[in-house]
Design a protein around this motif. Structure first.
Motif, PDB file in Angstrom:
ATOM      1  N   LYS A 457       1.711   9.123  -2.367  1.00 30.25           N
ATOM      2  CA  LYS A 457       1.226  10.264  -3.170  1.00 30.25           C
ATOM      3  C   LYS A 457      -0.729  10.040  -3.397  1.00 30.25           C
ATOM      4  N   PHE A 458      -0.622   8.728  -3.205  1.00 31.51           N
ATOM      5  CA  PHE A 458      -2.281   8.747  -2.753  1.00 31.51           C
ATOM      6  C   PHE A 458      -3.493   8.406  -1.906  1.00 31.51           C
ATOM      7  N   GLY A 459      -2.119   8.484  -0.497  1.00 29.16           N
ATOM      8  CA  GLY A 459      -3.188   8.378   0.158  1.00 29.16           C
ATOM      9  C   GLY A 459      -3.123   6.920   0.842  1.00 29.16           C
ATOM     10  N   GLY A 460      -2.836   6.591   2.003  1.00 29.01           N
ATOM     11  CA  GLY A 460      -3.509   5.266   2.391  1.00 29.01           C
ATOM     12  C   GLY A 460      -2.451   4.163   2.693  1.00 29.01           C
ATOM     13  N   LEU A 461      -1.883   2.785   3.420  1.00 23.35           N
ATOM     14  CA  LEU A 461      -1.053   2.214   3.942  1.00 23.35           C
ATOM     15  C   LEU A 461      -0.805   0.887   3.036  1.00 23.35           C
ATOM     16  N   VAL A 462       0.678   1.296   3.056  1.00 20.70           N
ATOM     17  CA  VAL A 462       1.087  -0.616   2.278  1.00 20.70           C
ATOM     18  C   VAL A 462       1.715  -1.816   3.541  1.00 20.70           C
ATOM     19  N   LEU A 463       0.424  -2.842   2.564  1.00 17.17           N
ATOM     20  CA  LEU A 463       0.019  -3.921   3.964  1.00 17.17           C
ATOM     21  C   LEU A 463       1.788  -4.659   3.220  1.00 17.17           C
ATOM     22  N   ALA A 464       1.917  -4.554   4.418  1.00 23.40           N
ATOM     23  CA  ALA A 464       3.778  -5.598   4.068  1.00 23.40           C
ATOM     24  C   ALA A 464       2.683  -7.286   4.194  1.00 23.40           C
ATOM     25  N   THR A 465       3.189  -8.341   3.089  1.00 25.74           N
ATOM     26  CA  THR A 465       3.152  -9.614   3.185  1.00 25.74           C
ATOM     27  C   THR A 465       3.324 -11.295   3.346  1.00 25.74           C
ATOM     28  N   GLY A 466       4.107 -10.984   3.642  1.00 26.19           N
ATOM     29  CA  GLY A 466       4.817 -11.965   4.500  1.00 26.19           C
ATOM     30  C   GLY A 466       5.000 -12.710   5.681  1.00 26.19           C
ATOM     31  N   TYR A 475      13.772 -14.888   6.487  1.00 33.81           N
ATOM     32  CA  TYR A 475      13.758 -15.020   4.737  1.00 33.81           C
ATOM     33  C   TYR A 475      13.073 -14.124   4.075  1.00 33.81           C
ATOM     34  N   ALA A 476      13.447 -12.726   4.439  1.00 33.36           N
ATOM     35  CA  ALA A 476      12.432 -11.584   3.678  1.00 33.36           C
ATOM     36  C   ALA A 476      13.678 -10.218   3.399  1.00 33.36           C
ATOM     37  N   THR A 477      13.657  -9.453   2.676  1.00 33.69           N
ATOM     38  CA  THR A 477      14.357  -8.688   2.537  1.00 33.69           C
ATOM     39  C   THR A 477      13.676  -6.605   3.223  1.00 33.69           C
ATOM     40  N   LEU A 478      14.923  -5.963   4.561  1.00 34.08           N
ATOM     41  CA  LEU A 478      14.512  -5.084   4.525  1.00 34.08           C
ATOM     42  C   LEU A 478      14.231  -4.068   4.048  1.00 34.08           C
ATOM     43  N   TYR A 479      13.339  -3.305   4.326  1.00 35.85           N
ATOM     44  CA  TYR A 479      13.311  -2.029   3.514  1.00 35.85           C
ATOM     45  C   TYR A 479      12.590  -2.628   1.684  1.00 35.85           C
ATOM     46  N   GLY A 480      12.411  -4.063   1.377  1.00 33.69           N
ATOM     47  CA  GLY A 480      11.635  -5.023   0.065  1.00 33.69           C
ATOM     48  C   GLY A 480      10.631  -4.621   0.674  1.00 33.69           C
ATOM     49  N   ASP A 481      10.563  -6.071   0.836  1.00 30.11           N
ATOM     50  CA  ASP A 481       9.043  -6.822   0.792  1.00 30.11           C
ATOM     51  C   ASP A 481       8.046  -7.005   2.527  1.00 30.11           C
ATOM     52  N   MET A 482       9.517  -6.340   3.066  1.00 29.47           N
ATOM     53  CA  MET A 482       9.196  -6.058   4.582  1.00 29.47           C
ATOM     54  C   MET A 482       8.286  -4.830   5.262  1.00 29.47           C
ATOM     55  N   ALA A 483       9.104  -4.292   4.195  1.00 26.96           N
ATOM     56  CA  ALA A 483       8.256  -2.706   4.084  1.00 26.96           C
ATOM     57  C   ALA A 483       7.188  -2.463   3.732  1.00 26.96           C
TER      58      ALA A 483
END
Length: 621
Positions: A457-466, A475-483
């Motif tokens: 909606k606002f532009g930009g890129l999501v940073l995954a934090t794992g 120990y990470a969730t596909l399409y969750g915290d790995m998104a």
């Protein structure tokens, strides 16, 4: 060699280029060469494949890309017609493709040196793209013999550098490099250069690339090492740089006479026959040697007031070298700088301006927020708190403190009602089955969906934090915290995360990550009382297992024999083997260890092999 000759001034241009941006790269190289000319350089050395960017990968299979490369190399030769001699890395197309260095002088491509040793290990895949060179090029400029080699050629004690130094009489070896970073690599390279210089009785000018390129980070750290093994000049770490070195042939000759080793190394007729000599002091006589590329190239050239053409600059007109001091980074400071550069370049080179991340109140997201704020500026970073029914008030407070201390944006979107709606929709199918990993992962996937929606909606890129420890064990969730589009900590083990956070807290201005974040037990907070150690060995035990098993491929049995707990080894080996499918879907992230997941460590997803651990009764086959 004329004993009365003025020193040869060599410039090292440590540039940050973008793969495929041929025009932008060519114009940047022209600017650096013009700056080198202003300081009276006779020669400027650029890194490996500086014109195309490294690694260009399958772009080299596209004829249009190769045509454009040839065009911009010709343009660059014309632009530098009145400047210093320039060594420029590019992809050379003859009957085959070569990782090559062009020698540009007076508007002409005077010679081409092709890389002989093509690395095909770790992150490298050059044998897929290039044929090996067969000759060893020695240039003669102002009476000084200069051997030209490319990256891996310098890592072998035999081959072109030996032929140039011993059979070709080279006094200086010029090496164009694109050597990716991992922890400790700069010191490793420096030791190698010192060994090569002293063994062969030559000085070495090493021009390394700098910048982030997808999962690789190039750290710069270009070097000049004299024939006695002393560092004579040094490039800045993790930043573009242009620096100079004056080579005094007479003084170097006296020093070389005192070193007997290289004199007693036999040279075979075959080695002598490999050497190709090109005299850059002679007037231009048409095309480059061997007819490999045409000589004259149309272009206006860049005239620099007060500086004569290459090889003719009078000593009186040459400005003195400016005083120079370069900071040497070590340990966490080195790694942190690599991560910041990688994140900044990934955003800038791909056209992203804004970063979004889930700010949980934990150590990983706090460190990613620091990296993003330092790389992009706080105003371009927004953290999002997404509390579930299991999120503690302390975590919310910690996330708010991190955002406030860094000056980044902070939004809050509770997910309790969304989570409830999902559970209600699934209730007819889930029935009376107990709460388990399905409900835990639902929360992570809701958060990933919300973050991606904000970025859309606002532009930009999501940073995954794992981090690497989590990715290794699944120990990470596909399409969750790995998104996300980029994962800054993808190759950072959890124990190193804590050290980097402590390092960042030591910057001027005071700590930005609260002590409570550093001291709390790691938890995903996806169920009541959850702790990471419920599912994993303690990180102080897990990370040494992963370092040995993943990065060094040591057998599991050897880890147990070294005193690591057998049950922890067994559990870790199992988790690593069964999590490959997750890693294949993970966002890219910068390599900073000796062996990173992704292009560095490649294992099959579908595999029947399970490594035995002493005492588990398993099969090694």
């Amino acid at each position: 060699m004329d004993p009365a000759a003025a020193p040869l001034r060599i410039a090292v241009a440590q540039v940050n280029v973008t793969v495929g941006d041929l025009e932008g790269n060519a114009r940047k190289l022209a600017r650096f060469a013009a700056d080198a000319a202003q300081t009276g350089a006779d020669l400027v050395v650029f890194p490996e494949l500086a014109l195309t960017g490294y690694p260009p990968e399958d772009l080299v299979f596209r004829p249009a890309f190769l045509d454009a490369t040839r065009h911009w190399l010709g343009w660059l030769a014309g632009e530098l017609a009145a400047g210093p001699v320039a060594l420029v890395g590019f992809v050379h197309r003859d009957r085959d493709l070569y990782n090559a260095a062009a020698v540009l002088q007076g508007g002409q491509i005077k010679a081409v040196a092709c890389k002989r040793f093509l690395p095909n290990y770790g992150v490298f895949d050059e044998k897929r793209y290039f044929a090996p060179g067969r000759r060893a090029l020695v240039l003669h400029l102002r009476g000084v013999a200069l051997g030209v080699s490319i990256c891996e050629d310098l890592w072998y004690p035999h081959g072109p550098i030996r032929e140039q130094a011993l059979a070709g009489g080279a006094e200086i070896l010029l090496n164009l490099s694109a050597s990716p970073y991992h922890m400790g690599k700069p010191r490793e390279r420096e030791g190698l250069l010192i060994t090569r210089a002293t063994d062969l009785g030559v000085a070495i000018v090493y021009a390394n690339l700098v910048g982030g390129q997808d999962e690789l980070v190039f750290d710069g750290h270009s070097l000049v090492v004299d024939a006695g093994g002393q560092v004579a000049a040094r490039g800045r770490p993790f930043a573009e740089d242009l620096f100079f070195w004056d080579y005094d042939p007479a003084a170097a000759a006296v020093a070389r006479w005192h070193e007997p080793r290289y004199r007693h190394m036999p040279v075979t007729p075959e080695e002598a026959a490999q050497v190709e000599h090109v005299d850059l002091d002679e007037p231009a006589a048409g095309g480059g040697p061997g007819g490999r590329l045409p000589g004259p190239v149309a272009g206006p050239g860049v005239a620099v007031p007060g500086v004569a053409g290459p090889g003719t600059a009078p000593e009186a007109s040459r400005p003195p070298l400016p005083p120079r001091q370069v900071e040497v980074l070590e340990g966490e400071a080195e790694v942190y700088a690599a991560l910041v550069l990688a994140l900044r370049d990934y955003f800038e080179k791909n056209g992203f301006r804004r970063a979004w991340l889930g700010l949980s109140g934990g150590i990983d997201s706090a460190l990613v927020a620091c990296l993003a704020a330092d790389a992009l500026g706080p105003r371009q970073v927004t953290g999002v708190r997404m509390p579930s029914p299991f999120t503690s008030a302390a975590s919310l407070d910690d996330a708010e403190a991190v955002a406030r201390n860094l000056g980044i944006g902070l939004e809050t979107i509770p997910i309790g009602e969304i989570f409830g709606a999902f559970r209600q929709a699934l209730a007819p199918l889930f029935g009376d089955r107990p709460f388990d990993v399905a409900e835990e992962n639902l929360q992570a996937r809701i958060r990933g969906t919300l973050l991606m929606a904000l970025a859309n909606k606002f532009g930009g890129l999501v940073l995954a934090t794992g981090n690497k420890s989590e990715l290794a064990t699944g120990y990470a969730t596909l399409y969750g915290d790995m998104a996300g589009g980029f994962a800054p900590l993808k190759d950072v083990p959890k124990t190193l995360v804590y050290r980097l956070a402590a390092y960042r807290n030591g910057w001027p201005g005071g700590p930005v990550i609260p002590r409570s974040v550093l001291e709390k037990a790691p938890t995903a907070e996806l169920r009541p009382g959850q702790k990471d150690e419920d599912s994993l060995p303690p990180y102080a035990v897990l990370d040494p297992i992963l370092e040995a098993y993943v990065e060094r491929d040591l057998p599991a049995a050897a880890l147990v024999a070294r005193g690591l707990p057998a049950e922890a080894v067994r559990r870790t080996v199992h988790l690593v083997a069964t999590s490959e499918y997750k890693r294949r879907q993970a966002a890219p992230g910068p390599k900073i260890t000796a062996r990173a997941f992704g292009r560095d460590r490649r294992y099959p997803i579908t595999s029947g092999y399970r490594e035995a651990v002493p005492g588990d009764g398993g099969s090694a086959g």
